[in-house]
Scaffold this motif. Structure first.
Motif, short mmCIF file in Angstrom:
data_model
loop_
_atom_site.label_atom_id
_atom_site.label_comp_id
_atom_site.label_asym_id
_atom_site.label_seq_id
_atom_site.Cartn_x
_atom_site.Cartn_y
_atom_site.Cartn_z
N GLU A 91 -9.03 -17.93 -23.30
CA GLU A 91 -9.79 -19.01 -22.65
C GLU A 91 -9.06 -19.51 -21.42
OE1 GLU A 91 -10.00 -22.64 -25.00
OE2 GLU A 91 -8.37 -21.88 -26.24
N GLY A 92 -9.82 -19.98 -20.46
CA GLY A 92 -9.20 -20.47 -19.24
C GLY A 92 -10.21 -21.06 -18.29
N THR A 93 -9.71 -21.40 -17.10
CA THR A 93 -10.55 -21.93 -16.03
C THR A 93 -10.11 -21.29 -14.72
OG1 THR A 93 -10.86 -24.05 -17.14
CG2 THR A 93 -11.29 -23.97 -14.77
N ALA A 94 -11.08 -20.72 -14.01
CA ALA A 94 -10.84 -20.14 -12.69
C ALA A 94 -11.48 -21.05 -11.64
CB ALA A 94 -11.44 -18.73 -12.61
N VAL A 95 -10.71 -21.37 -10.61
CA VAL A 95 -11.19 -22.20 -9.50
C VAL A 95 -10.89 -21.45 -8.22
CG1 VAL A 95 -10.99 -24.42 -8.33
CG2 VAL A 95 -10.71 -24.30 -10.81
N PHE A 96 -11.91 -21.19 -7.41
CA PHE A 96 -11.69 -20.35 -6.22
C PHE A 96 -12.82 -20.56 -5.22
CE2 PHE A 96 -13.78 -18.05 -9.63
CZ PHE A 96 -14.90 -17.52 -9.03
N CYS A 97 -12.57 -20.12 -3.99
CA CYS A 97 -13.61 -20.13 -2.96
C CYS A 97 -14.49 -18.91 -3.16
CB CYS A 97 -12.99 -20.09 -1.58
SG CYS A 97 -12.09 -21.59 -1.13
N ALA A 118 -19.15 -20.34 1.76
CA ALA A 118 -19.85 -21.63 1.78
C ALA A 118 -19.78 -22.38 0.46
CB ALA A 118 -21.32 -21.42 2.16
N ALA A 119 -18.95 -21.94 -0.48
CA ALA A 119 -18.97 -22.60 -1.77
C ALA A 119 -17.61 -22.51 -2.45
CB ALA A 119 -20.04 -21.99 -2.67
N VAL A 120 -17.35 -23.50 -3.27
CA VAL A 120 -16.20 -23.48 -4.18
C VAL A 120 -16.76 -23.29 -5.59
CG1 VAL A 120 -14.31 -24.84 -5.15
CG2 VAL A 120 -14.76 -24.89 -2.68
N ALA A 121 -16.05 -22.51 -6.40
CA ALA A 121 -16.48 -22.25 -7.77
C ALA A 121 -15.45 -22.80 -8.75
CB ALA A 121 -16.67 -20.76 -8.01
N SER A 122 -15.95 -23.33 -9.87
CA SER A 122 -15.10 -23.76 -10.98
C SER A 122 -15.76 -23.28 -12.26
CB SER A 122 -14.94 -25.28 -11.01
OG SER A 122 -14.20 -25.70 -12.14
N LEU A 123 -15.12 -22.32 -12.95
CA LEU A 123 -15.73 -21.69 -14.10
C LEU A 123 -14.75 -21.68 -15.28
CD1 LEU A 123 -17.34 -18.62 -12.31
CD2 LEU A 123 -18.53 -20.65 -13.17
N SER A 124 -15.16 -22.26 -16.39
CA SER A 124 -14.38 -22.22 -17.62
C SER A 124 -14.97 -21.14 -18.52
CB SER A 124 -14.42 -23.57 -18.34
OG SER A 124 -13.77 -24.55 -17.55
N TYR A 125 -14.09 -20.43 -19.21
CA TYR A 125 -14.54 -19.29 -20.02
C TYR A 125 -13.80 -19.27 -21.35
CZ TYR A 125 -10.22 -17.29 -18.07
OH TYR A 125 -8.91 -17.08 -17.70
N ARG A 126 -14.48 -18.71 -22.35
CA ARG A 126 -13.87 -18.40 -23.63
C ARG A 126 -14.40 -17.06 -24.11
NH1 ARG A 126 -13.41 -23.69 -27.61
NH2 ARG A 126 -12.24 -25.02 -26.18
N PHE A 159 -18.41 -17.27 -23.54
CA PHE A 159 -19.18 -18.37 -22.97
C PHE A 159 -18.56 -18.73 -21.63
CE2 PHE A 159 -19.43 -18.68 -27.57
CZ PHE A 159 -20.80 -18.66 -27.77
N VAL A 160 -19.39 -18.93 -20.63
CA VAL A 160 -18.96 -19.30 -19.29
C VAL A 160 -19.74 -20.54 -18.88
CG1 VAL A 160 -18.79 -18.61 -16.88
CG2 VAL A 160 -18.47 -16.90 -18.69
N GLN A 161 -19.01 -21.53 -18.41
CA GLN A 161 -19.66 -22.77 -18.02
C GLN A 161 -18.95 -23.34 -16.80
OE1 GLN A 161 -19.49 -26.13 -20.80
NE2 GLN A 161 -21.69 -26.35 -20.53
N GLY A 162 -19.73 -23.89 -15.87
CA GLY A 162 -19.14 -24.50 -14.69
C GLY A 162 -20.14 -24.57 -13.56
N TRP A 163 -19.66 -24.34 -12.36
CA TRP A 163 -20.54 -24.43 -11.20
C TRP A 163 -20.01 -23.59 -10.05
CZ3 TRP A 163 -17.46 -26.50 -7.45
CH2 TRP A 163 -16.45 -27.36 -7.86
N VAL A 164 -20.95 -23.17 -9.21
CA VAL A 164 -20.65 -22.49 -7.96
C VAL A 164 -21.42 -23.23 -6.88
CG1 VAL A 164 -20.71 -20.34 -6.66
CG2 VAL A 164 -20.39 -20.28 -9.15
N GLY A 165 -20.71 -24.02 -6.08
CA GLY A 165 -21.39 -24.85 -5.10
C GLY A 165 -22.34 -25.82 -5.79
N ASP A 172 -21.28 -9.56 -13.70
CA ASP A 172 -21.14 -9.34 -12.26
C ASP A 172 -21.26 -10.70 -11.57
OD1 ASP A 172 -21.29 -8.66 -9.61
OD2 ASP A 172 -22.88 -7.17 -9.85
N PHE A 173 -20.15 -11.18 -11.03
CA PHE A 173 -20.16 -12.52 -10.47
C PHE A 173 -20.99 -12.62 -9.20
CE2 PHE A 173 -18.29 -16.04 -8.00
CZ PHE A 173 -18.62 -17.07 -8.87
N GLU A 174 -21.21 -11.50 -8.52
CA GLU A 174 -21.96 -11.57 -7.26
C GLU A 174 -23.40 -12.00 -7.48
OE1 GLU A 174 -20.54 -11.39 -4.28
OE2 GLU A 174 -18.71 -11.24 -5.46
N ASP A 175 -24.00 -11.58 -8.58
CA ASP A 175 -25.39 -11.99 -8.84
C ASP A 175 -25.56 -12.67 -10.20
OD1 ASP A 175 -25.19 -9.88 -10.60
OD2 ASP A 175 -26.60 -8.58 -9.53
#
Length: 210
Positions: free
Chosen positions: A42-48, A52-60, A73-79, A143-146
């Motif tokens: 489990e963790g949290t990734a925070v990146f550009c 045009a957006a910053v992402a913050s995603l927590s995962y388990r 499970f993935v939860q968070g936001w992208v922009g 696939d994080f791109e889509d």
């Protein structure tokens, strides 16, 4: 929030990791925990993301004792977009994405979340390769791109105790991954580098075969 499904019974924390992203600004903090029915990553990734957006995603990610992936499970936001996703394996290795069965993924044993190096560990530990041996993994890949879940072919060759030749033919990507004694990625060329790494005094992951 998938509170019931995300409730893990914890024992000791065995590893904590901090990675820095190499192809954009970002970091990923992760811990690997042995639990009563297997392993938790489990963790949290925070990146550009893009320009045009910053992402913050927590995962388990939950795995059984043999590191076969059971759910993520993935939860968070992208922009401005909120993310709340579940990837769950049901009996018979049938996979459900946000509650819907995807038969194109049935039979697969690994989960790969495309935005973090954490989910190489579960595949490496499940394959449990000796030096000079090779194997493939067909992963349930986010696939994080889509933000779609797909089938991804991956290839691993154990070069030495701390190095794997990794290939993802779909992306035309091949690189030498460096790992710790416990199979946690320390160098993912061009993408991620481990900056901090701590082992719990209460326990440690068993080392990989050599």
């Amino acid at each position: 929030m998938h509170n019931a499904a995300m409730s893990f019974t914890r024992s000791e924390i065995v590893h904590t990791v901090l990675w820095t992203c190499l192809d954009k600004n970002g970091q990923d903090a992760c811990r690997v925990t042995q639990v009563s029915d297997g392993w938790s990553i489990e963790g949290t990734a925070v990146f550009c993301h893009q320009t045009a957006a910053v992402a913050s995603l927590s995962y388990r990610v939950a795995c059984d004792p043999d590191w076969v992936s059971a759910r993520a499970f993935v939860q968070g936001w992208v922009g401005t977009n909120n993310i709340d996703m579940s990837i769950v394996r049901e009996p018979g290795h049938r996979w459900f994405i946000n509650g819907r069965h995807d038969d194109s993924l049935d039979g697969l044993r690994d989960i790969d979340l495309g935005f973090t190096p954490a989910t190489n560990t579960n595949a490496l530990r499940r394959l449990n390769l000796n030096v000079s041996r090779s194997s493939t993994s067909e992963a349930v890949w986010l696939d994080f791109e889509d933000l779609r879940v797909k089938r991804l072919h991956q290839e691993y060759t154990r070069v030495d105790p701390h190095t794997y030749l990794y290939a993802s033919p779909l992306h035309g990507y091949q690189a030498l991954l460096r790992v710790t004694d416990s199979g946690i990625v320390s160098e993912y060329p061009g993408l991620w580098r481990m900056r901090e790494y701590f082992e719990s005094r209460q326990g440690r992951l068993p080392t990989q075969p050599t």
